[in-house]
Structure formats: C-alpha cells, structure tokens
Design a protein around this motif. Structure first.
Motif, PDB file in Angstrom:
ATOM      1  N   SER A   4       0.833  -1.196   0.000  1.00 47.74           N
ATOM      2  CA  SER A   4       0.000   0.000   0.000  1.00 47.74           C
ATOM      3  C   SER A   4       0.864   1.240   0.000  1.00 47.74           C
ATOM      4  O   SER A   4       1.896   1.318   0.642  1.00 47.74           O
ATOM      5  CB  SER A   4      -0.923   0.011   1.227  1.00 47.74           C
ATOM      6  OG  SER A   4      -1.794  -1.086   1.162  1.00 47.74           O
ATOM      7  N   LEU A   5       0.449   2.240  -0.752  1.00 46.84           N
ATOM      8  CA  LEU A   5       1.148   3.504  -0.811  1.00 46.84           C
ATOM      9  C   LEU A   5       0.107   4.591  -0.996  1.00 46.84           C
ATOM     10  O   LEU A   5      -0.473   4.730  -2.066  1.00 46.84           O
ATOM     11  CB  LEU A   5       2.149   3.525  -1.971  1.00 46.84           C
ATOM     12  CG  LEU A   5       2.977   4.803  -2.145  1.00 46.84           C
ATOM     13  CD1 LEU A   5       3.848   5.031  -0.918  1.00 46.84           C
ATOM     14  CD2 LEU A   5       3.816   4.735  -3.411  1.00 46.84           C
ATOM     15  N   ASN A   6      -0.122   5.364   0.096  1.00 44.07           N
ATOM     16  CA  ASN A   6      -1.124   6.419   0.057  1.00 44.07           C
ATOM     17  C   ASN A   6      -2.477   5.882  -0.402  1.00 44.07           C
ATOM     18  O   ASN A   6      -3.109   6.403  -1.321  1.00 44.07           O
ATOM     19  CB  ASN A   6      -0.659   7.558  -0.862  1.00 44.07           C
ATOM     20  CG  ASN A   6       0.576   8.255  -0.347  1.00 44.07           C
ATOM     21  OD1 ASN A   6       0.793   8.331   0.858  1.00 44.07           O
ATOM     22  ND2 ASN A   6       1.388   8.770  -1.275  1.00 44.07           N
ATOM     23  N   PRO A  12      -0.718  -5.311  -7.932  1.00 43.50           N
ATOM     24  CA  PRO A  12      -1.527  -6.344  -7.256  1.00 43.50           C
ATOM     25  C   PRO A  12      -1.253  -7.719  -7.854  1.00 43.50           C
ATOM     26  O   PRO A  12      -1.173  -7.877  -9.074  1.00 43.50           O
ATOM     27  CB  PRO A  12      -2.969  -5.902  -7.530  1.00 43.50           C
ATOM     28  CG  PRO A  12      -2.878  -5.069  -8.767  1.00 43.50           C
ATOM     29  CD  PRO A  12      -1.562  -4.368  -8.700  1.00 43.50           C
ATOM     30  N   SER A  13      -1.090  -8.690  -7.000  1.00 45.53           N
ATOM     31  CA  SER A  13      -0.849 -10.059  -7.478  1.00 45.53           C
ATOM     32  C   SER A  13      -2.150 -10.758  -7.832  1.00 45.53           C
ATOM     33  O   SER A  13      -2.153 -11.751  -8.558  1.00 45.53           O
ATOM     34  CB  SER A  13      -0.109 -10.869  -6.414  1.00 45.53           C
ATOM     35  OG  SER A  13      -0.875 -10.932  -5.227  1.00 45.53           O
ATOM     36  N   LEU A 171      -0.010   1.331 -10.236  1.00 50.42           N
ATOM     37  CA  LEU A 171      -0.818   1.744  -9.093  1.00 50.42           C
ATOM     38  C   LEU A 171      -2.309   1.531  -9.362  1.00 50.42           C
ATOM     39  O   LEU A 171      -2.824   1.920 -10.429  1.00 50.42           O
ATOM     40  CB  LEU A 171      -0.569   3.215  -8.767  1.00 50.42           C
ATOM     41  CG  LEU A 171       0.831   3.562  -8.240  1.00 50.42           C
ATOM     42  CD1 LEU A 171       0.935   5.059  -7.987  1.00 50.42           C
ATOM     43  CD2 LEU A 171       1.134   2.783  -6.965  1.00 50.42           C
ATOM     44  N   TYR A 172      -2.991   0.940  -8.385  1.00 54.30           N
ATOM     45  CA  TYR A 172      -4.420   0.659  -8.482  1.00 54.30           C
ATOM     46  C   TYR A 172      -5.138   1.251  -7.272  1.00 54.30           C
ATOM     47  O   TYR A 172      -4.609   1.225  -6.155  1.00 54.30           O
ATOM     48  CB  TYR A 172      -4.674  -0.849  -8.543  1.00 54.30           C
ATOM     49  CG  TYR A 172      -4.293  -1.477  -9.861  1.00 54.30           C
ATOM     50  CD1 TYR A 172      -5.262  -1.868 -10.776  1.00 54.30           C
ATOM     51  CD2 TYR A 172      -2.960  -1.671 -10.204  1.00 54.30           C
ATOM     52  CE1 TYR A 172      -4.918  -2.441 -11.991  1.00 54.30           C
ATOM     53  CE2 TYR A 172      -2.599  -2.233 -11.428  1.00 54.30           C
ATOM     54  CZ  TYR A 172      -3.590  -2.620 -12.306  1.00 54.30           C
ATOM     55  OH  TYR A 172      -3.242  -3.180 -13.517  1.00 54.30           O
ATOM     56  N   LEU A 190     -10.062   0.664 -12.145  1.00 56.33           N
ATOM     57  CA  LEU A 190      -9.302   0.485 -10.914  1.00 56.33           C
ATOM     58  C   LEU A 190      -7.975   1.229 -10.933  1.00 56.33           C
ATOM     59  O   LEU A 190      -7.361   1.420  -9.880  1.00 56.33           O
ATOM     60  CB  LEU A 190      -9.017  -1.011 -10.668  1.00 56.33           C
ATOM     61  CG  LEU A 190     -10.199  -1.977 -10.665  1.00 56.33           C
ATOM     62  CD1 LEU A 190      -9.706  -3.376 -10.319  1.00 56.33           C
ATOM     63  CD2 LEU A 190     -11.259  -1.529  -9.676  1.00 56.33           C
ATOM     64  N   LEU A 191      -7.513   1.633 -12.100  1.00 54.89           N
ATOM     65  CA  LEU A 191      -6.187   2.229 -12.238  1.00 54.89           C
ATOM     66  C   LEU A 191      -6.117   3.613 -11.607  1.00 54.89           C
ATOM     67  O   LEU A 191      -7.023   4.437 -11.784  1.00 54.89           O
ATOM     68  CB  LEU A 191      -5.798   2.310 -13.710  1.00 54.89           C
ATOM     69  CG  LEU A 191      -5.612   0.976 -14.439  1.00 54.89           C
ATOM     70  CD1 LEU A 191      -5.449   1.210 -15.931  1.00 54.89           C
ATOM     71  CD2 LEU A 191      -4.407   0.230 -13.883  1.00 54.89           C
ATOM     72  N   GLU A 192      -5.047   3.863 -10.903  1.00 55.59           N
ATOM     73  CA  GLU A 192      -4.788   5.173 -10.304  1.00 55.59           C
ATOM     74  C   GLU A 192      -3.902   5.948 -11.270  1.00 55.59           C
ATOM     75  O   GLU A 192      -2.715   6.160 -11.059  1.00 55.59           O
ATOM     76  CB  GLU A 192      -4.087   4.997  -8.951  1.00 55.59           C
ATOM     77  CG  GLU A 192      -3.889   6.301  -8.165  1.00 55.59           C
ATOM     78  CD  GLU A 192      -5.196   6.920  -7.718  1.00 55.59           C
ATOM     79  OE1 GLU A 192      -5.619   7.905  -8.366  1.00 55.59           O
ATOM     80  OE2 GLU A 192      -5.805   6.427  -6.762  1.00 55.59           O
TER      81      GLU A 192
END
Length: 315
Positions: A4-6, A12-13, A171-172, A190-192
């Motif tokens: 997790s980051l912010n 994600p696996s 990042l998701y 889902l993509l950030e």
C-alpha cells in the motif's frame, strides 16, 4: 506482491471479483439459470459441430461457418461461466493478475471472432442470393480457411494491446473488481492514473469490430433484400427469405445485447449497477445458448439430421 502507498495498491498479485454487486444474497439462486444456460450452450454447440462434421451433405460454406460459430461459442461461454459459478456457489472470488488478463483477452477475442463470423455468414448469404451461379467458385474451402485465419488474426491484433496498455500501470485504487469477470473497462476503472488512452482504445476496438461489422452486415442485407424483391415469383421470394431469417435472428440477438450492454455500461449512469452486470453476463451467455436452438429449429437440414439420429437411437 501487494503493497500500500497512500491508499493505493502497487502491482496487485490478484483481484477480487464481486460477482453482481447488490445481489450477493441471491448469488446462489442466480447461478442456477446461468448453469442451465451454460450446459445448454455446451451440449447444443457441440451437437451442431458433431452433426455438421459427420454429415457430408452439410459440408457447404454456410454450415462450415455455422460450425465455426458453434465452436467459438463453446469457448466464449467457457471463458466466463466456470469462474462465475465458482463465485456464486463457492465464493471463489480471487483471481490472479495474469489469469484476469488472460480471461479479459479471451472474452474480448472470442467476442470479436463471433462478430466476424456473423459478418462472414452475411457474405455467404449475399453471394448465395445475389450471385448464385458463382457461389461455389467464390466460397471455396481455401477462401473459408483464409477468412477463419483473418478473423483470428484480427481479434488477436486488436485485443492484445488492451493487455499491454493495462500492464504499463503499477498503481491501483483497489483490487476489488465490481463485476463477475475481468472485463476491460472494469479493470481500467481500478487504475490510479490517466486512463484516457485505455478508454479511447477500448472504444476504437469496439467500433472497429462490432460497429463496422454491423454496418457491413446491414448493407449486405439491404442488397440481399433488393435482390429478393426482384425475383419474379412469390415462392422464390419466400424461399430466398427463409435462407436468411435464421442468420437475421442471430444477428439481431447478438448485436442488440452487445450494444445495449456496451452503451448502458458507459452512459447509463442512472441504471443500477446490478443491471449493468446482469446485462454484461447475459450478453456473453445468451447468444451461445440460443444459437444452436435457433439454427436447429430454423435450418431444415440440421433439423432433419437431428430427427434421423433420434429415430435411429430409439430403434
């Protein structure tokens, strides 16, 4: 590996498939008709392929295309239903990242191939009615093989970039997919990141396959109907029209469900999410289920062959 980051997830696996959001309590019962549809689709399409391949009198272009359609339908519904039943009945919601992308590829590839086969079948009817004297010289086995290869290449070339465009992001927002299967836009959401390129390319694939195929098929049937109405007798009108009605039924069923699902998913903001999900599921499941039923009932050669097999089995 997840980290997790912010409040985001990096690489994600695996993902978690929700199924049909808002109807989780009904999943067990919803799975029952889906299972019936799936078994019907498998049995019906396998029967179509077996009947056509084992009957020499059915080794004609129209029936060869039909067997290819049935073969594709088996793989299309198999790419989604087993996992859906695992979610609905056994709560097997997790799917690995690579398996998710593989499912996404197969779903969109088989859908693209399905559309291409319907286009090829429309061309077959166009040649049979508008240029009957050259039918056998135009629709040769060599041409049919080339068409089949072109449909496979088209699907692969157009759909594969969807996967690469997704894999470039790390990042998701979440690993939870609010869907019953790994559909392209469901994963893109889902993509950030800025996903305008992904969305634009998804629209390009949809309209360059389904959209373009619909236009060409519609134009071909305009020319077919013009040719039919030029025939001298009503009996000739009826005979020519009957050769097209089955394909028209399948054509309308597939594309009406496809575009209704596609447009409601992107623009139907006031439609409940569970309606979107059910439409998306039925869009991929109903055509493979009903295609063999429609062709079995409407195509005299197949109907006669089925009745012959039943009577020989009873005796």
């Amino acid at each position: 590996m997840m980290s997790s980051l912010n409040s985001t997830i990096m690489f994600p696996s695996s993902f978690i498939l929700i199924g049909i959001p808002g109807l989780e309590d009904l999943h067990f019962w919803i799975a029952a008709p889906f299972c019936v549809f799936y078994i019907t689709a498998l049995l019906g399409n396998v029967a179509i392929v077996a009947i056509i391949t084992s009957t020499s009198s059915l080794h004609e272009p129209m029936f060869i295309f039909l067997s290819i359609l049935a073969f594709n339908d088996v793989f299309l519904c198999t790419s989604i239903v087993p996992k859906m039943l695992g979610i609905f009945w056994f709560n097997f919601r997790e799917i690995s990242f690579d398996a998710c992308l593989a499912q996404m590829f197969f779903i969109h590839a088989f859908t693209t191939i399905e559309s291409g086969i319907l286009l090829a079948m429309a061309f077959d009817r166009y040649v049979a009615i508008c240029n009957p004297l050259r039918y056998t010289s135009i629709l040769t086995t060599n041409l049919i093989a080339k068409v089949g290869m072109m449909l496979l290449v088209r699907a692969t070339v157009l759909v594969a970039p969807l996967l690469f465009l997704i894999k470039q992001f790390s990042l998701y927002k979440t690993s939870v997919i609010s869907h019953s299967y790994c559909e392209h836009m469901a994963v893109v959401k889902l993509l950030e990141a800025d996903t305008r390129i992904n969305s634009a390319y998804g629209l390009f694939v949809a309209f360059s396959t389904l959209g373009l195929d619909v236009i060409v098929i519609s134009l071909s049937y305009v020319m077919i109907f013009r040719a039919i109405f030029r025939l001298s007798s009503k009996a000739a009108h009826l005979k020519a029209f009957n050769t097209c009605t089955t394909h028209i039924c399948v054509f309308l069923m597939f594309y009406s469900l496809a575009f209704f699902s596609f447009l409601s998913h992107r623009y139907g903001k006031n439609i409940p999410s569970y309606i979107h999900m059910i439409l998306s599921d039925l869009y991929l499941l109903i055509p493979p289920t009903l295609n063999p039923v429609v062709y079995g009932v409407k195509t005299k050669q197949i109907r006669d062959r089925v009745l012959m097999l039943i009577s020989s089995y009873e005796t």
